[in-house]
Design a protein around this motif. Structure first.
Motif, PDB file in Angstrom:
ATOM      1  N   LYS A 121       0.837  -1.151   0.134  1.00 35.78           N
ATOM      2  CA  LYS A 121       0.048  -0.043   0.039  1.00 35.78           C
ATOM      3  C   LYS A 121       0.893   1.280  -0.144  1.00 35.78           C
ATOM      4  CE  LYS A 121      -3.880  -0.073   0.078  1.00 35.78           C
ATOM      5  NZ  LYS A 121      -4.885   0.174  -0.881  1.00 35.78           N
ATOM      6  N   GLU A 122       2.055   1.147   0.522  1.00 33.59           N
ATOM      7  CA  GLU A 122       2.980   2.415   0.611  1.00 33.59           C
ATOM      8  C   GLU A 122       3.508   2.775  -0.886  1.00 33.59           C
ATOM      9  OE1 GLU A 122       3.392   4.478   2.529  1.00 33.59           O
ATOM     10  OE2 GLU A 122       3.271   3.697   4.572  1.00 33.59           O
ATOM     11  N   THR A 123       3.795   1.918  -1.519  1.00 31.83           N
ATOM     12  CA  THR A 123       4.429   2.293  -3.002  1.00 31.83           C
ATOM     13  C   THR A 123       3.813   1.270  -3.947  1.00 31.83           C
ATOM     14  OG1 THR A 123       6.540   2.916  -4.090  1.00 31.83           O
ATOM     15  CG2 THR A 123       6.403   0.870  -2.661  1.00 31.83           C
ATOM     16  N   PRO A 131      -1.625   3.734   5.504  1.00 32.33           N
ATOM     17  CA  PRO A 131      -2.440   2.774   5.164  1.00 32.33           C
ATOM     18  C   PRO A 131      -3.020   1.960   6.204  1.00 32.33           C
ATOM     19  CG  PRO A 131      -0.529   3.080   3.854  1.00 32.33           C
ATOM     20  CD  PRO A 131      -0.062   3.905   5.112  1.00 32.33           C
ATOM     21  N   THR A 132      -2.390   1.990   7.352  1.00 31.24           N
ATOM     22  CA  THR A 132      -3.113   1.000   8.451  1.00 31.24           C
ATOM     23  C   THR A 132      -3.987   1.930   9.063  1.00 31.24           C
ATOM     24  OG1 THR A 132      -1.583   1.828  10.262  1.00 31.24           O
ATOM     25  CG2 THR A 132      -0.868  -0.097   8.872  1.00 31.24           C
ATOM     26  N   GLY A 140      -2.556   7.358   1.823  1.00 27.54           N
ATOM     27  CA  GLY A 140      -1.696   6.513   2.091  1.00 27.54           C
ATOM     28  C   GLY A 140      -0.178   6.602   2.275  1.00 27.54           C
ATOM     29  N   THR A 141       0.146   7.734   1.755  1.00 29.32           N
ATOM     30  CA  THR A 141       1.501   7.983   1.661  1.00 29.32           C
ATOM     31  C   THR A 141       1.942   8.674   3.106  1.00 29.32           C
ATOM     32  OG1 THR A 141       1.804   8.217  -0.759  1.00 29.32           O
ATOM     33  CG2 THR A 141       3.525   9.339   0.689  1.00 29.32           C
ATOM     34  N   PRO A 142       2.692   8.092   3.871  1.00 28.03           N
ATOM     35  CA  PRO A 142       2.874   8.649   5.446  1.00 28.03           C
ATOM     36  C   PRO A 142       3.718   9.897   5.505  1.00 28.03           C
ATOM     37  CG  PRO A 142       4.044   6.570   5.095  1.00 28.03           C
ATOM     38  CD  PRO A 142       3.353   7.034   3.898  1.00 28.03           C
TER      39      PRO A 142
END
Length: 366
Positions: free
Chosen positions: A223-225, A252-253, A360-362
């Motif tokens: 989900k991150e990339t 994403p979590t 979702g990009t932290p």
């Protein structure tokens, strides 16, 4: 009987026999020509469906409806009897390719050479998205519609297991009449095999205790990339944070824990809410995967990149790529760069491909 009458009778018999022989020869030749000649009346892309319970006359009627001439019906039925097709029709969709002959088509129907349809599980889908996509697949039997997630896992033979992350993203071929359960069983088995391979071949000392932990972290990396070269970098970063006891602090979590309440924005209250999936508040991995990771994400977690980066943030230029930092001070500089790029993108004219930061990009915090 006079000699003249005998001669007349003999001649008549000879003519009749000759005529019968000619008609027989013509019928055999005509039949052979029919069986192995291209089917008339078809159009490119035509298909015919053999449904459960269809008799050969019913299927022949479907061919006539497509434009196949009705004058050859007796020849069709004779050929079907010769090939033993009647009573052995296989259910499914059959391609009527240009040039296909009656003999070839009937053999396909007897042997079940049906059209294969495709269903793709997309990397990063969660179980809700997977089930919604299955429900939209019009050629599948919807045999899971009445099942909740717990009943679904029981039906595929894994009662009590959470369904998230358990189905490998891949394209699965099926035929008309197959059910959703059949695809899910195959996807579950494929994920189990891929996870076992990743776990068995993992780098020593990665710090994860079980295959399920690898699956959960792979779902976060997924989900991150979407950039293949970044997956091992992000996997290595998260594994270092876990070893150091740092919280993962990954959006994403949070989004997964919010479920249907997520509307494209994470508020301060969401970051502060103490929920099992809030990795800003709770240390360690969330209790379950948050999506279906692909094989590349599994392998990235099994073979993380080395390094000392502990923070990352989106570049903010619309590329989906990230900036990595070893210290919190370096990270703060990267955050400032991200904010500049983000503001610049928001001021860009409508034709620009730049947009708001991807959900979702932290922005990793200490």
């Amino acid at each position: 009987m006079s000699r003249q009458r005998k001669r007349s009778f003999g001649f008549g018999f000879f003519v009749t026999a000759l005529l019968v022989g000619f008609l027989g020869y013509w019928a055999v030749t005509r039949y052979a020509s029919f069986a192995d000649a291209p089917i008339a009346g078809l159009h490119a892309g035509d298909t015919v469906t053999v449904a459960p319970g269809d008799s050969f006359p019913v299927v022949l009627g479907k061919l006539h409806a497509l434009g196949v001439p009705k004058g050859d019906s007796l020849a069709w039925q004779a050929l079907a009897r010769q090939l033993g097709v009647a009573g052995r029709l296989q259910v499914g969709d059959y391609a009527l390719d240009p040039g296909i002959t009656p003999r070839v088509l009937l053999l396909h129907m007897r042997e079940g050479k049906v059209i294969g349809h495709r269903f793709t599980i997309v990397e990063g889908w969660n179980i809700r998205e997977l089930r919604a996509a299955l429900a939209r697949a019009t050629l599948l039997e919807h045999d899971t519609a009445a099942l909740d997630d717990a009943a679904l896992m029981k039906a595929i033979g894994h009662p009590g297991q959470h369904p998230e992350g358990r189905f490998l993203p891949e394209t699965y071929v099926y035929t008309r009449g197959d059910g959703e359960l059949a695809i899910l069983k195959r996807a579950y088995a494929a994920m189990a095999k891929a996870l076992d391979a990743a776990w068995s071949g993992r780098e020593p000392g990665i710090g994860l205790k079980t295959p399920d932990e690898l699956l959960t972290l792979a779902s976060i990396v997924e989900k991150e990339t979407g950039n293949a070269d970044e997956r091992p970098l992000i996997a290595g970063l998260f594994e270092r944070r876990l070893k150091l006891g740092m919280r993962l602090e990954t959006d994403p979590t949070i989004i997964y824990g919010m479920g249907a309440k997520y509307r494209g924005n994470i508020r301060a209250a969401d970051l502060a809410a103490d929920t099992p999936y809030n990795t800003y508040v709770r240390a360690g991995l969330p209790p379950t995967p948050i999506a279906m990771p692909g094989n590349a994400a599994l392998q990235a977690v099994a073979h993380p990149a080395g390094g000392d980066a502990l923070f990352f943030v989106a570049i903010g230029d619309g590329s989906g790529r990230h900036l990595f930092a070893r210290t919190y001070a370096e990270h703060q500089a990267n955050v400032a760069r991200y904010l500049r790029n983000y503001r610049k993108a928001r001021k860009a004219p409508p034709a620009s491909t730049s947009a708001a930061p991807p959900a979702g990009t932290p922005v990793q915090r200490q």
